[in-house]
Design a protein around this motif. Structure first.
Motif, short mmCIF file in Angstrom:
data_model
loop_
_atom_site.label_atom_id
_atom_site.label_comp_id
_atom_site.label_asym_id
_atom_site.label_seq_id
_atom_site.Cartn_x
_atom_site.Cartn_y
_atom_site.Cartn_z
N VAL A 283 -22.28 -23.28 14.92
CA VAL A 283 -21.47 -24.28 15.61
C VAL A 283 -20.10 -24.38 14.95
CG1 VAL A 283 -21.25 -26.75 16.12
CG2 VAL A 283 -23.43 -25.60 16.50
N ILE A 284 -20.07 -24.37 13.62
CA ILE A 284 -18.80 -24.46 12.88
C ILE A 284 -17.92 -23.26 13.20
CG2 ILE A 284 -17.75 -24.45 10.58
CD1 ILE A 284 -20.19 -25.98 9.57
N VAL A 285 -18.48 -22.06 13.15
CA VAL A 285 -17.72 -20.84 13.41
C VAL A 285 -17.18 -20.83 14.84
CG1 VAL A 285 -17.91 -18.34 13.73
CG2 VAL A 285 -18.82 -19.39 11.66
N GLN A 286 -18.02 -21.19 15.80
CA GLN A 286 -17.59 -21.19 17.20
C GLN A 286 -16.47 -22.19 17.42
OE1 GLN A 286 -21.18 -21.80 19.48
NE2 GLN A 286 -21.83 -19.68 19.26
N TYR A 287 -16.56 -23.35 16.77
CA TYR A 287 -15.51 -24.36 16.95
C TYR A 287 -14.18 -23.88 16.36
CZ TYR A 287 -12.72 -28.54 16.46
OH TYR A 287 -11.68 -29.42 16.52
N VAL A 288 -14.23 -23.35 15.14
CA VAL A 288 -12.99 -22.89 14.50
C VAL A 288 -12.38 -21.73 15.29
CG1 VAL A 288 -11.98 -21.94 12.40
CG2 VAL A 288 -13.81 -23.63 12.23
N GLN A 289 -13.23 -20.84 15.78
CA GLN A 289 -12.75 -19.72 16.57
C GLN A 289 -12.06 -20.21 17.85
OE1 GLN A 289 -15.84 -17.03 17.91
NE2 GLN A 289 -14.45 -15.29 17.87
N LYS A 290 -12.66 -21.20 18.49
CA LYS A 290 -12.10 -21.74 19.74
C LYS A 290 -10.75 -22.42 19.48
CE LYS A 290 -13.04 -25.12 23.38
NZ LYS A 290 -14.01 -26.13 23.89
N THR A 291 -10.68 -23.27 18.45
CA THR A 291 -9.44 -23.99 18.18
C THR A 291 -8.34 -23.04 17.71
OG1 THR A 291 -10.27 -24.50 15.94
CG2 THR A 291 -10.57 -26.18 17.64
#
Length: 325
Positions: A283-291
């Motif tokens: 979840v952390i990786v996906q969020y940082v990647q998206k932002t």
């Protein structure tokens, strides 16, 4: 055999051997996958992950706890799997370990699981202080130190209290099992920690839907972005913690009524913190990647503007400002 040894041996049959190995191997798989995701985050995404200073430290501690927990699970279950091949398949009950031998494994995963819940709680204390305490910026470092002390003291105290009556000379089928003398206290601790995740989750909903005028421009925008990140992370954590608490309490209530092979396997699978160790970093990786992609897109859209002089300078500064709004 002591009464405890007889009780443990009665739960073990040859039919459980392969089911039990597969259940243990699932912990190894989830833990290794979680470590791979964390390494990816640290190398590729952590430099891009912009957080307030105190939140950054506490999130790093969360990552460290997940790493320690994953390594502990890998070593623990690989040891048991290797041991299971060293005894005749007709006598799987020969695979037993003393409570004292399991202590390093048990204290590690127990501390990590408790500390992860308390760490999330500390993050939201910091966010509440940031939102409502006018002297937050001045006392930010002191608040962080107080949070770290609280994290260590509470987590350590809970673990020591839960296992204070353990009998070191008794035996367990797995180091993942809670010693019989500590089962009641573990249940109490689970019930006590259970509400923390939901309190944090509801706080995250409030923070993610509000823009707090804490400091101006850059810092305020960082607080807004971190609120959305915490909403996603704690929402995932609350769901997994709730499932873990319900699964653990349910297993303690119905374990003896289940067929032994089914009960032993499901009891091992009900410890879903290994899944937590994979899902939360994802979840952390996906969020940082998206932002990061969203921020890059904003920059490129402004770079494409054909303007020079004062108009170009204005567009540039508006671009820098807008990517944090």
């Amino acid at each position: 055999m002591t009464p405890v040894e007889t009780y443990e041996a009665g739960l073990c049959t040859a039919a459980t051997s392969w089911y039990y190995r597969l259940a243990q191997f699932s912990h190894v798989v989830f833990s290794i996958a979680g470590l791979i995701v964390i390494i990816t985050y640290l190398i590729r995404f952590r430099p891009k992950h912009i957080l307030p200073e105190n939140v950054r430290v506490l999130v790093d501690i969360m990552i460290l706890l997940i790493v320690a927990h994953s390594i502990d699970m890998i070593l623990l279950h690989l040891y048991h799997i290797v041991q299971s091949f060293r005894v005749p398949s007709s006598e799987p009950c020969l695979i037993r370990e003393k409570v004292s031998f399991c202590a390093p494994f048990r204290y590690t995963y127990a501390f990590c699981s408790m500390a992860l819940a308390v760490c999330t709680y500390c993050i939201y204390i910091d966010r509440v202080a940031c939102a409502f305490y006018k002297q937050y910026t001045k006392n930010q470092r002191f608040i962080l130190i107080a949070q770290l002390v609280q994290l260590v003291v509470i987590s350590t105290s809970i673990v020591l209290w839960v296992y204070r009556n353990e009998e070191s000379d008794t035996y367990l089928l797995s180091c993942l099992n809670v010693p019989v003398a500590s089962v009641a206290d573990m249940t109490k601790a689970t019930v006590a920690v259970f509400p923390i995740n939901f309190v944090c989750f509801f706080l995250s909903i409030g923070f993610s839907s509000s823009r707090f005028d804490i400091v101006r421009h850059f810092s305020a925008a960082v607080d807004v972005e971190s609120s959305e990140f915490l909403y996603r992370t704690t929402g995932t954590q609350a769901a997994i913690m709730a499932l873990f608490s319900v699964a653990s309490l349910a297993m303690r209530l119905v374990y003896n009524s289940l067929p032994r092979p089914v009960g032993l396997t499901i009891a091992t699978l009900s410890y879903i913190f290994s899944i937590y160790s994979l899902v939360v970093p994802l979840v952390i990786v996906q969020y940082v990647q998206k932002t990061s992609e969203k921020r890059k897109s904003r920059i490129l859209s402004h770079v494409g503007l054909k303007s020079v002089g004062s108009e170009g300078a204005h567009n540039y500064f508006e671009m820098i400002k807008s990517q944090w709004e």
